[in-house]
Design an enzyme around this catalytic site. Structure first.
Site, PDB file in Angstrom:
ATOM      1  N   ASP A   1       7.752  -8.025   4.528  1.00  4.90           N
ATOM      2  CA  ASP A   1       8.063  -8.678   3.259  1.00  4.90           C
ATOM      3  C   ASP A   1       7.078  -9.833   3.109  1.00  4.90           C
ATOM      4  O   ASP A   1       7.116 -10.790   3.890  1.00  4.90           O
ATOM      5  CB  ASP A   1       9.505  -9.190   3.281  1.00  4.90           C
ATOM      6  CG  ASP A   1       9.945  -9.771   1.943  1.00  4.90           C
ATOM      7  OD1 ASP A   1       9.074 -10.199   1.162  1.00  4.90           O
ATOM      8  OD2 ASP A   1      11.168  -9.816   1.687  1.00  4.90           O
TER       9      ASP A   1
ATOM     10  N   TYR B   1       5.197 -13.829 -13.984  1.00  2.00           N
ATOM     11  CA  TYR B   1       4.206 -12.838 -13.576  1.00  2.00           C
ATOM     12  C   TYR B   1       2.843 -13.152 -14.171  1.00  2.00           C
ATOM     13  O   TYR B   1       1.816 -13.140 -13.465  1.00  2.00           O
ATOM     14  CB  TYR B   1       4.669 -11.453 -14.013  1.00  2.00           C
ATOM     15  CG  TYR B   1       3.706 -10.328 -13.685  1.00  2.00           C
ATOM     16  CD1 TYR B   1       3.641  -9.809 -12.399  1.00  2.00           C
ATOM     17  CD2 TYR B   1       2.884  -9.788 -14.670  1.00  2.00           C
ATOM     18  CE1 TYR B   1       2.767  -8.763 -12.097  1.00  2.00           C
ATOM     19  CE2 TYR B   1       2.012  -8.751 -14.378  1.00  2.00           C
ATOM     20  CZ  TYR B   1       1.949  -8.242 -13.090  1.00  2.00           C
ATOM     21  OH  TYR B   1       1.078  -7.218 -12.802  1.00  2.00           O
TER      22      TYR B   1
ATOM     23  N   THR C   1       1.727 -16.010 -15.245  1.00  2.00           N
ATOM     24  CA  THR C   1       1.213 -17.235 -14.633  1.00  2.00           C
ATOM     25  C   THR C   1       0.607 -16.950 -13.268  1.00  2.00           C
ATOM     26  O   THR C   1      -0.484 -17.444 -12.932  1.00  2.00           O
ATOM     27  CB  THR C   1       2.344 -18.268 -14.494  1.00  2.00           C
ATOM     28  OG1 THR C   1       2.846 -18.588 -15.796  1.00  2.00           O
ATOM     29  CG2 THR C   1       1.849 -19.538 -13.823  1.00  2.00           C
ATOM     30  N   ALA C   2       1.294 -16.157 -12.456  1.00  2.00           N
ATOM     31  CA  ALA C   2       0.779 -15.821 -11.130  1.00  2.00           C
ATOM     32  C   ALA C   2      -0.530 -15.053 -11.222  1.00  2.00           C
ATOM     33  O   ALA C   2      -1.483 -15.325 -10.481  1.00  2.00           O
ATOM     34  CB  ALA C   2       1.818 -15.014 -10.362  1.00  2.00           C
TER      35      ALA C   2
ATOM     36  N   GLY D   1       0.764  -1.236   0.000  1.00  2.00           N
ATOM     37  CA  GLY D   1       0.000   0.000   0.000  1.00  2.00           C
ATOM     38  C   GLY D   1       0.795   1.286   0.000  1.00  2.00           C
ATOM     39  O   GLY D   1       0.204   2.365   0.085  1.00  2.00           O
TER      40      GLY D   1
END
Length: 252
Positions: free
Chosen positions: A67, A159, A161-162, A17
């Site tokens: 993280d 990316y 695929t995710a 954010g």
């Protein structure tokens, strides 16, 4: 901006954010009077965002540097926010990293790293938030995919695929969580003009090409996406779940 009374004092948790679309959503929900919590690795940008909201006379959001690749830390952060602000009623899985990479350079480690940022946190954040939403009588989960899941551009295999996986996850969790009055939807933005995009890939040439492919030839701003998130989080979308909403200016 439309005012949604159902969002006032609602606890909203946003991943990633501090900048870009995520920061626009933090601002938008804060302006609705929601109790906003967000996480990010960029503590400096998060502090600047928090200061700007306070300077404007708004409610200061809750923030923790996390993280999201560290799933236990992610889930503990959600629990910590709940302890302070009550049960999460809106979860927005926004965090992502759209790093480019050709297929022949991908290793097992870089593949897993891409999934650990772009896919895994959405599921495990939803898992943690679900318990609180169910006890509170319902809520809304908003996942962030991308039109790239449909377009499949070059040099983004992990990316893409995710982001495609997030579409499937949205449909699956909408079914699993529906009996607890929890709605799960997905936003798929087009090429949103953020500082990161301007600094890396959105060159004047690339933008000119993009404009030839869209029906509405103007830049997509983070606020354009945030406005849709407000609607999907509010009671005005009470019977919408398991759906994907594309904000791309009519990309052909």
């Amino acid at each position: 901006m439309t005012v949604y009374p159902s969002l006032r004092d609602l606890s909203v948790f946003i991943t990633g954010g501090a900048t870009g679309i995520g920061a626009a959503m933090v601002r938008a929900f804060a302006q609705q009077g929601a109790q906003v919590g967000f996480i990010d690795v960029d503590a400096k940008a998060a502090a600047q965002l928090t200061d700007s909201l306070q300077d404007a006379g708004g409610r200061a959001p809750w923030f923790e540097r996390i993280d999201v690749r560290e799933i236990p830390a992610l889930q503990r952060s959600i629990d910590a926010f709940v302890t302070t602000h009550g049960a999460i009623r809106v979860l927005i899985n926004n965090v992502a990293n759209d790093q480019r990479h050709s297929p022949d350079t991908v290793t097992e480690d870089t593949w897993r790293d891409a999934m650990s940022i772009n896919l895994d946190p959405a599921f495990f954040a939803a898992q943690a938030a679900y318990r609180e939403m169910a006890r509170a009588g319902g809520g809304a989960i908003i996942n962030f995919s991308s039109i790239n899941a449909h377009l499949g551009p070059a040099n983004m295999p992990a990316y893409v695929t995710a982001k495609a996986g997030l579409l499937g996850m949205t449909r699956a969790l909408a079914r699993d969580y529906g009996s607890d009055a929890i709605r799960v939807n997905c936003i798929s933005p087009g090429w949103v003009v953020t500082p990161r995009q301007l600094d890396t890939w959105l060159t004047p040439e690339a933008e000119a090409e993009w404009m030839q492919l869209v029906a509405l030839q103007r830049r997509i701003q983070p606020d354009d996406v945030a406005k849709l998130a407000l609607f999907l989080a509010s009671d005005d979308s009470a019977l919408i779940t398991g759906q994907e909403f594309i904000v791309d200016g009519g990309r052909t």
